[in-house]
Design a protein around this motif. Structure first.
Motif, PDB file in Angstrom:
ATOM      1  N   LYS A  15       0.836  -1.148   0.090  1.00 44.58           N
ATOM      2  CA  LYS A  15       0.037   0.038   0.099  1.00 44.58           C
ATOM      3  C   LYS A  15       0.769   1.371  -0.088  1.00 44.58           C
ATOM      4  O   LYS A  15       1.977   1.338   0.879  1.00 44.58           O
ATOM      5  N   GLY A  18      -4.434   5.558  -0.966  1.00 43.68           N
ATOM      6  CA  GLY A  18      -5.746   5.079  -0.735  1.00 43.68           C
ATOM      7  C   GLY A  18      -6.338   3.980  -1.732  1.00 43.68           C
ATOM      8  O   GLY A  18      -7.216   3.096  -1.525  1.00 43.68           O
ATOM      9  N   ASP A  21      -5.833   0.741   0.043  1.00 41.86           N
ATOM     10  CA  ASP A  21      -7.066   0.413   0.817  1.00 41.86           C
ATOM     11  C   ASP A  21      -8.321  -0.094   0.198  1.00 41.86           C
ATOM     12  O   ASP A  21      -9.016  -1.074   0.631  1.00 41.86           O
ATOM     13  N   HIS A 163      -8.905   6.449  -9.630  1.00 32.24           N
ATOM     14  CA  HIS A 163      -8.737   6.700  -8.343  1.00 32.24           C
ATOM     15  C   HIS A 163      -8.205   8.253  -8.230  1.00 32.24           C
ATOM     16  O   HIS A 163      -8.346   9.006  -7.331  1.00 32.24           O
ATOM     17  N   ASN A 243     -16.115   5.485  -2.371  1.00 24.52           N
ATOM     18  CA  ASN A 243     -15.538   4.653  -1.734  1.00 24.52           C
ATOM     19  C   ASN A 243     -16.189   4.211  -0.477  1.00 24.52           C
ATOM     20  O   ASN A 243     -16.775   5.275   0.512  1.00 24.52           O
ATOM     21  N   ARG A 296      -0.024  11.962   1.786  1.00 27.21           N
ATOM     22  CA  ARG A 296       0.991  12.018   0.999  1.00 27.21           C
ATOM     23  C   ARG A 296       1.126  13.409   0.764  1.00 27.21           C
ATOM     24  O   ARG A 296       0.470  14.298   0.707  1.00 27.21           O
ATOM     25  N   LYS A 301      -2.726  17.528  -2.248  1.00 23.00           N
ATOM     26  CA  LYS A 301      -3.057  17.499  -0.739  1.00 23.00           C
ATOM     27  C   LYS A 301      -3.003  18.917   0.139  1.00 23.00           C
ATOM     28  O   LYS A 301      -3.631  18.753   1.187  1.00 23.00           O
ATOM     29  N   GLY A 353       7.594  10.595   6.978  1.00 26.40           N
ATOM     30  CA  GLY A 353       7.586   8.934   6.759  1.00 26.40           C
ATOM     31  C   GLY A 353       6.356   8.248   6.736  1.00 26.40           C
ATOM     32  O   GLY A 353       5.315   8.751   6.932  1.00 26.40           O
ATOM     33  N   ASP A 355       4.013   5.347   8.283  1.00 24.04           N
ATOM     34  CA  ASP A 355       4.109   4.618   9.344  1.00 24.04           C
ATOM     35  C   ASP A 355       2.378   4.627   9.605  1.00 24.04           C
ATOM     36  O   ASP A 355       1.701   5.164  10.241  1.00 24.04           O
ATOM     37  N   TYR A 363      -5.666   9.161  14.386  1.00 20.40           N
ATOM     38  CA  TYR A 363      -6.792   9.251  14.073  1.00 20.40           C
ATOM     39  C   TYR A 363      -7.651   9.069  15.580  1.00 20.40           C
ATOM     40  O   TYR A 363      -8.659   9.636  15.833  1.00 20.40           O
ATOM     41  N   GLU A 376      -9.262  16.202  -4.352  1.00 19.67           N
ATOM     42  CA  GLU A 376      -9.502  14.755  -3.668  1.00 19.67           C
ATOM     43  C   GLU A 376     -10.406  13.915  -4.301  1.00 19.67           C
ATOM     44  O   GLU A 376     -11.710  14.191  -4.026  1.00 19.67           O
ATOM     45  N   CYS A 378     -11.754  10.968  -3.502  1.00 21.79           N
ATOM     46  CA  CYS A 378     -12.697  10.598  -2.540  1.00 21.79           C
ATOM     47  C   CYS A 378     -12.381  11.019  -1.270  1.00 21.79           C
ATOM     48  O   CYS A 378     -12.684  11.772  -0.578  1.00 21.79           O
ATOM     49  N   GLY A 379     -10.855  10.630  -0.975  1.00 22.90           N
ATOM     50  CA  GLY A 379     -10.393  10.879   0.412  1.00 22.90           C
ATOM     51  C   GLY A 379     -11.009   9.598   1.439  1.00 22.90           C
ATOM     52  O   GLY A 379     -12.192   9.328   1.296  1.00 22.90           O
TER      53      GLY A 379
END
Ligand SMILES: Nc1ncnc2c1ncn2[C@@H]1O[C@H](COP(=O)(O)OP(=O)(O)O[C@H]2O[C@H](CO)[C@@H](O)[C@H](O)[C@H]2O)[C@@H](O)[C@H]1O
Length: 472
Positions: A15, A18, A21, A163, A243, A296, A301, A353, A355, A363, A376, A378-379
């Motif tokens: 990955k 998105g 995902d 996407h 999505n 990203r 973004k 980085g 992670d 979150y 964007e 979808c996001g």
């Protein structure tokens, strides 16, 4: 009904953003709704490959122009992801764990697509739909229609999901010889602006095109990195399907990546405990509202706007809030965020980085998530944030427009702003600060957004309706 997804990413195998995902979750939900869903992707040497068992299901060969490559298709043995996962190995071409950014990406992904065609050509039965994702798989609908060798596959319906239309994978006509022989009268199907454009070719040649949100489809007709006219032309066969998110992976009540689990009833205490941990780790004052950005670090973004918005918000609020940024990408933007941390180290931290664990923890810990995107499609971050009771602050664009309603509007639960500008972001942050002064209202909003249904069930159903319309 059997669908074969073709993609460059699939979580948890590989990955980058998105796309991974979505391709990791949609087939799982499709499978649960009673269809057969399969995924084929390039075989990168990631941890997933090393840690799981695979069996060889096909061996073949392909020509990339004058060069012959041997390839293998291997299948994950235990159906761990909830669907059949196939990896296409091309020794000597797809090596290492890097997904994008190799010097020979064009050769790697073109050979991957030809390998998929060769493998499909050898099947005794047909899948009912071949579903391709983004430009790395964009040549497949063309090859299925117009390469003489794959005549047998012409009747299989193709769906192409966009996407991100910013990345189109263009290359010069001097590399046209990489493709297997095709009807020369159809060369125009590959062309956009005197280049071979896999994104444009897929939009022209697929039976149906989807975007990852309805609003993004409307936007593409006026702003699509040069493909606007094409989207207007092909609009009749395009639809926007929002999505979903994988509500099992992203569940604050069970998520193994976060320290303190919580649900709608315990959100206040649960988020507070996670916030305390994160603030200790980053040496921030936990009594102040915490704003995070995850993503990203690219122009789309709006990450470049953050340093000035941070400086201004800190100045206006007299340093009454904290920021944490998690991201990687453009080196200049990485440097800008590091500078921001340097100048405001008591209130602003960055982790440059990738992670996955930290993203889940942020979150869970944050009060607000910032998404100042210029584009964007979808996001997913805003949906993950809401699932974890974090209030999204988003620019009203693409899928952010479709998923976040401003608290000023009836039924609203997030904060929206119009322009990707420092001024608009700062103003939205000041509105969030105002909201933060009302703990009861915050709690009600948190409980509300945690219960919103962004699961894949509805969207998977919409794909089913779409596939059902495609009769060979
Ligand atoms: N440094 C980091 N560390 C850990 N995790 C990180 C990270 N940077 C990003 N992520 C994770 O990567 C994913 C990013 O997903 P997005 O949908 O926001 O963006 P992306 O632009 O890659 O996807 C494109 O495809 C998707 C799927 O269709 C669309 O939603 C989107 O609008 C479109 O641009 C999230 O799961 C996020 O948590």
């Amino acid at each position: 009904m059997e669908v074969l997804h073709v993609s460059a990413e699939c979580y948890p195998v590989a990955k980058v953003g998105g796309l991974g995902d979505v391709v990791g979750a949609l087939p799982k939900y499709q499978q649960r709704q009673g269809w057969i869903a399969k995924v084929v992707m390039p075989c990168y040497r990631t941890r997933f490959l090393i840690e799981h068992e695979f069996e060889l299901v096909h061996q073949g060969g392909l020509w990339l122009g004058p060069t012959w490559y041997h390839f293998n298709v291997i299948r994950e043995k235990h159906n761990l992801l909830g669907f059949d996962l196939y990896l296409l190995e091309i020794p000597g071409l797809i090596e290492g764990d890097q997904v994008y950014g190799c010097f020979n990406d064009l050769e790697r992904f073109t050979a991957f697509q030809i390998g998929v065609m060769e493998w499909l050509n050898s099947w005794r039965h047909h899948p009912d739909v071949v579903h391709c994702h983004d430009h790395h798989t964009g040549l497949i609908p063309f090859m299925m229609n117009y390469c003489y060798k794959y005549d047998y596959l012409r009747q299989i319906p193709t769906v192409f999901t966009i996407h991100n239309a910013q990345y189109q994978g263009q290359f010069g006509w001097d590399k046209a010889y990489y493709l297997p022989a095709y009807d020369p009268w159809k060369a125009g199907m590959l062309d956009w602006n005197h280049l071979i454009n896999p994104m444009a070719a897929a939009v022209k040649c697929s039976w149906r095109v989807t975007t990852v949100s309805p609003h993004y489809l409307d936007e593409l007709c006026t702003s699509a990195a040069g493909l606007e006219a094409l989207f207007r032309q092909e609009r009749h066969k395009a639809s926007g399907i929002l999505n979903g998110i994988d509500t099992e992976t992203w569940n604050p009540a069970t998520d193994p990546r976060i320290m303190h689990h919580y649900d709608v009833q315990t959100v206040r205490e649960g988020k507070a405990a996670n916030k305390t941990d994160i603030c200790r780790r980053f040496q921030l004052d936990e009594t102040k509202p915490l704003f995070v950005f995850i993503g990203r670090l690219v122009y789309e973004k709006g990450a470049d706007l953050l340093p000035d918005a941070v400086a201004r918000s800190l100045y206006e609020s007299q340093y009454a809030l904290n920021f944490i940024f998690l991201g990687s990408g453009d080196p200049h933007m990485e440097w800008l965020l590091r500078q921001s941390e340097y100048h405001h180290h008591t209130n602003c931290k960055s982790y440059i980085g990738y992670d996955e664990n930290l993203s889940h923890q942020l979150y869970a810990a944050a009060d607000f998530l910032l998404m100042p995107s210029r584009i964007e499609p979808c996001g997913l971050n805003q949906m993950y944030a809401m699932r974890y009771g974090t209030i999204p602050i988003v620019r009203a664009v693409g899928g952010l427009y479709d998923t976040v309603i401003d608290i000023g509007d009836p039924g609203g639960y997030g904060l929206r702003f119009l322009q990707p500008s420092v001024w608009d972001i700062t103003h939205a942050i000041s509105r969030a600060m105002e909201l933060y002064q009302h703990p009861q209202q915050m709690l009600e909003l948190q409980q509300h957004i945690m219960q919103l249904d962004f699961s894949w069930d509805k969207s998977a159903q919409e794909y089913l309706h779409l596939y059902a319309q495609l009769k060979p």
